[in-house]
Design a protein around this motif. Structure first.
Motif, short mmCIF file in Angstrom:
data_model
loop_
_atom_site.label_atom_id
_atom_site.label_comp_id
_atom_site.label_asym_id
_atom_site.label_seq_id
_atom_site.Cartn_x
_atom_site.Cartn_y
_atom_site.Cartn_z
N ALA A 259 0.49 -1.35 3.45
CA ALA A 259 0.42 -0.15 2.61
C ALA A 259 1.18 1.00 3.27
O ALA A 259 1.89 1.76 2.60
CB ALA A 259 -1.04 0.23 2.37
N MET A 260 1.03 1.12 4.58
CA MET A 260 1.73 2.21 5.29
C MET A 260 3.25 2.03 5.18
O MET A 260 3.98 3.00 4.93
CB MET A 260 1.31 2.22 6.77
CG MET A 260 2.02 3.29 7.57
SD MET A 260 1.47 3.36 9.29
CE MET A 260 2.21 1.88 9.97
N GLU A 261 3.72 0.81 5.35
CA GLU A 261 5.17 0.58 5.25
C GLU A 261 5.69 0.99 3.87
O GLU A 261 6.75 1.60 3.74
CB GLU A 261 5.49 -0.90 5.49
CG GLU A 261 5.35 -1.31 6.95
CD GLU A 261 5.47 -2.81 7.16
OE1 GLU A 261 5.83 -3.54 6.22
OE2 GLU A 261 5.17 -3.25 8.28
N LYS A 262 4.92 0.65 2.84
CA LYS A 262 5.34 1.02 1.48
C LYS A 262 5.37 2.54 1.33
O LYS A 262 6.28 3.10 0.72
CB LYS A 262 4.37 0.44 0.45
CG LYS A 262 4.70 -1.00 0.08
CD LYS A 262 3.83 -1.46 -1.08
CE LYS A 262 4.00 -2.95 -1.33
NZ LYS A 262 5.31 -3.31 -1.88
N MET A 290 -1.74 7.80 10.03
CA MET A 290 -1.84 6.41 9.56
C MET A 290 -1.39 5.45 10.66
O MET A 290 -2.04 4.43 10.94
CB MET A 290 -0.96 6.21 8.32
CG MET A 290 -1.49 6.89 7.08
SD MET A 290 -0.18 7.16 5.86
CE MET A 290 -0.02 5.55 5.17
N ALA A 291 -0.25 5.77 11.29
CA ALA A 291 0.29 4.87 12.32
C ALA A 291 -0.67 4.77 13.50
O ALA A 291 -0.84 3.69 14.09
CB ALA A 291 1.65 5.38 12.78
N ILE A 351 1.01 -0.63 -4.76
CA ILE A 351 0.20 -0.04 -3.69
C ILE A 351 -1.29 -0.11 -4.04
O ILE A 351 -2.14 -0.30 -3.18
CB ILE A 351 0.65 1.41 -3.35
CG1 ILE A 351 0.07 1.87 -2.02
CG2 ILE A 351 0.35 2.40 -4.44
CD1 ILE A 351 0.79 1.36 -0.82
N GLU A 352 -1.60 0.01 -5.34
CA GLU A 352 -3.03 0.03 -5.71
C GLU A 352 -3.72 -1.30 -5.42
O GLU A 352 -4.92 -1.35 -5.23
CB GLU A 352 -3.24 0.51 -7.16
CG GLU A 352 -2.44 -0.20 -8.22
CD GLU A 352 -3.01 -1.53 -8.65
OE1 GLU A 352 -4.19 -1.58 -9.03
OE2 GLU A 352 -2.27 -2.53 -8.63
N LYS A 353 -2.96 -2.39 -5.33
CA LYS A 353 -3.60 -3.69 -5.04
C LYS A 353 -4.22 -3.68 -3.64
O LYS A 353 -5.26 -4.30 -3.40
CB LYS A 353 -2.60 -4.84 -5.18
CG LYS A 353 -1.51 -4.85 -4.13
CD LYS A 353 -0.55 -6.00 -4.31
CE LYS A 353 0.52 -5.99 -3.23
NZ LYS A 353 1.54 -7.01 -3.41
N TYR A 354 -3.60 -2.94 -2.70
CA TYR A 354 -4.17 -2.82 -1.35
C TYR A 354 -5.47 -2.03 -1.41
O TYR A 354 -6.44 -2.33 -0.73
CB TYR A 354 -3.21 -2.11 -0.40
CG TYR A 354 -1.93 -2.88 -0.09
CD1 TYR A 354 -1.90 -3.83 0.94
CD2 TYR A 354 -0.76 -2.65 -0.80
CE1 TYR A 354 -0.74 -4.52 1.24
CE2 TYR A 354 0.40 -3.34 -0.51
CZ TYR A 354 0.42 -4.27 0.51
OH TYR A 354 1.56 -4.95 0.80
#
Ligand SMILES: Cc1cc2nc3c(=O)[nH]c(=O)nc-3n(C[C@H](O)[C@H](O)[C@H](O)COP(=O)(O)OP(=O)(O)OC[C@H]3O[C@@H](n4cnc5c(N)ncnc54)[C@H](O)[C@@H]3O)c2cc1C
Length: 383
Positions: A259-262, A290-291, A351-354
Motif C-alpha cells: 500500500a505504501m509503494e502505491k 509510513m516507512a 488501494i482499498e483492497k489493502y
C-alpha cells in the motif's frame, strides 16, 4: 546479531515477488468481486513450491524455515492480500500434522496439500467460542474403531471448498485440567453428516473461502485422531499459533509495504496547487512515518521468525510481533488510502483492497487484545 537475509532467502523473496506480480493481477479483481477461489494460480503456486513449503522433503515440501515462509507471505500480500490469503490458507494447519501427526497421517495428507492436489483448513472457532477456544462444544466420541463428531464451527477457511479439515473437538470433558480435554481430528469434507456453507460478504480477502461448518454425527476412523493420544489438542493449537502468527505478521508487512509503494507512486504523479503532491511537507512526513512503521513491522516479524528458526520459542515476542504488525499495518494502509484522496475509495486504484484486507490481521490468529493478554501474562504472571 545478523539483520541481513541470506542469498537463498533473497532468492525465495524475489521468486515469490515475481510469481505474484506475474500471476495475481489478472485474476485478483474478479476473484475478489465474485468471491472465487483462484484454483489455477493455486496449482501453479504449489508446483513452484510456495505453498506449505515448510513441510519436510520426506512429505513433499522443501523444508523451508519460518522466516523463508514469512517472506513468501509478505510478497504475496504485497501484491494482493486476497490471493495471498487464499493460497496460504490451503495449507493452514499442515504444521500441526507435520509436528504432531502419526507417520501414516503425515504421508497420507501432507504431500497432497503441498503438491496442490488437496486443500485443507483448520477449524477451532465456534459460534460461542472464539478467543476462548477452551469453551468449544463440538464433541468427538469414541465408538469402537470410530469417532463420531457433532457440533458446529464458523468462519472456517476452506470449509466449503476444502478436502479435509483439522477439527478441534472436546474428547475428555471429565479431565480436571481444562487444557487436557481437547483433541484434533482429520475430517474429510466428503463424509456423511458434514456440511460447509460459504459465508458471503466478507469485508476483504474474498478470494478466500470462509464457511459455516456443521458436523451431524460425522463418523471417522479412530486413526483420524491427530497423533495417537487424546487430550493434546489445546497444546498443539498453541504450538501452531507461534508459527502461524509469525507468517500472518508477514501478511501485515506485505500489505503495509504494498500500500505504501502505491501511495508513493500516486503522490509523485498527482499534481495539486501546481506541484506534485510529494512536494508538500505534510505529505512527505506521512511517507516518513509510513516507512518507519513498515521498518518496525519488518524488524519485529523477521526477528520472531528468526528466533523460531533457531528453536528459541518466545511466545511473548511472537504475540508482540503479530500485534504490532497488524496495528501498524492498519495505520500505514489507512494513510496510503488517504494519500490517494477520493480515488483511494474506488477499487480501480487498487488501494482499498489493502484497507479491507489488513483489518483481519488484528482479528484472526488471536485478536490484538488476546496478543496483549499473552504479553502481559508473560510479564506480570497470570492473575
Ligand atoms: C477472515 C477471517 C478468517 C478466519 N479464519 C478462521 C479459520 O480458518 N479457522 C478458525 O477456526 N477461525 C477462523 N476465524 C475466526 C477467528 O479466529 C476469530 O474471529 C477470533 O479468534 C476471535 O473470535 P470471535 O470472533 O469469536 O471474537 P470474540 O472472542 O467474541 O471477541 C470479541 C472481542 O472481544 C475481545 N475479547 C474477547 N475476550 C477478551 C478478553 N478476555 N479480554 C479482552 N478482550 C477480549 C476480542 O479481542 C474481540 O475484540 C477467522 C476470522 C476471520 C475474520
Amino acid at each position: 546479531m545478523d539483520f541481513g537475509l541470506t542469498d537463498e532467502q533473497k532468492d525465495i523473496k524475489y521468486a515469490a515477488r515475481d510469481f505474484a506480480e506475474k500471476e495475481f493481477s489478472d485474476i485478483a479483481e474478479s476473484c475478489d468481486e465474485k468471491e472465487i477461489f483462484p484454483r489455477e494460480v493455486w496449482k501453479k503456486a504449489c508446483q513452484l513450491g510456495f505453498v506449505g513449503s515448510f513441510v519436510e522433503p520426506a512429505y513433499g515440501g522443501s523444508g523451508l524455515g519460518l522466516l523463508d515462509y514469512t517472506l513468501i507471505a509478505e510478497e504475496f500480500w504485497r501484491v494482493d492480500p486476497g490471493i495471498g490469503q487464499a493460497l496460504f490458507s490451503t495449507a493452514f494447519g499442515a504444521e500441526i500434522i507435520e509436528k504432531h501427526g502419526t507417520e501414516e497421517q503425515k504421508t497420507s495428507y501432507l504431500p497432497a496439500v503441498v503438491r496442490g492436489e488437496k486443500i485443507m483448513g483448520l477449524a477451532t472457532t465456534e459460534p460461542d467460542a472464539g478467543s476462548d477456544i477452551t469453551s468449544i462444544k463440538t464433541t468427538a466420541v469414541r465408538q469402537g474403531d470410530t469417532y463420531v463428531i457433532n457440533g458446529s464451527k464458523t468462519m472456517i477457511g476452506n470449509g466449503s471448498i476444502g478436502d479435509f479439515l483439522l477439527v478441534l473437538c472436546l474428547t475428555n470433558p471429565e479431565r480436571p485440567k481444562i487444557h487436557d480435554r481437547f483433541s484434533f481430528f482429520i475430517v474429510e469434507t466428503g463424509r456423511v453428516g458434514y456440511d460447509g456453507t460459504h459465508m458471503h460478504g466478507k469485508m476483504g480477502l474474498r478470494a478466500y473461502d470462509s464457511a459455516d461448518v456443521s458436523f451431524d454425527g460425522v463418523e471417522i476412523p479412530a486413526t483420524n485422531l491427530l497423533g495417537d493420544v487424546e487430550g493434546k489438542g489445546f497444546y498443539q493449537a498453541m504450538d501452531f499459533f507461534n508459527m502461524s502468527r509469525t507468517w500472518v505478521g508477514g501478511f501485515a508487512l506485505g500489505a503495509a509495504q504494498g500500500a505504501m509503494e502505491k501511495a508513493i507512486r500516486h503522490i509523485r504523479e498527482r499534481k495539486q496547487f501546481g506541484h506534485p503532491l510529494s512536494h508538500f511537507q505534510a505529505l512527505r512526513f506521512k511517507v516518513a512515518e509510513m516507512a518507519t512503521y513498515v521498518e518496525m513491522i519488518r524488524n519485529m516479524v523477521y526477528k520472531a521468525a528468526w528466533n523460531m528458526d533457531r528453536g528459541l520459542k518466545d511466545h511473548k515476542l511472537v504475540a508482540m510481533a503479530k500485534w504490532i504488525a497488524g496495528s501498524l499495518a492498519v495505520k500505514v494502509v489507512d494513510e496510503a488510502l488517504q494519500l490517494h484522496g477520493g480515488y483511494g475509495y474506488f477499487s480501480d486504484y487498487g488501494i482499498e483492497k489493502y484497507y479491507r484486507a489488513v483489518k483481519a490481521v488484528e482479528i484472526y490468529e488471536g485478536t490484538k487484545e488476546i496478543e496483549k493478554h499473552i504479553i502481559s501474562n508473560e510479564i506480570l504472571g497470570r492473575e
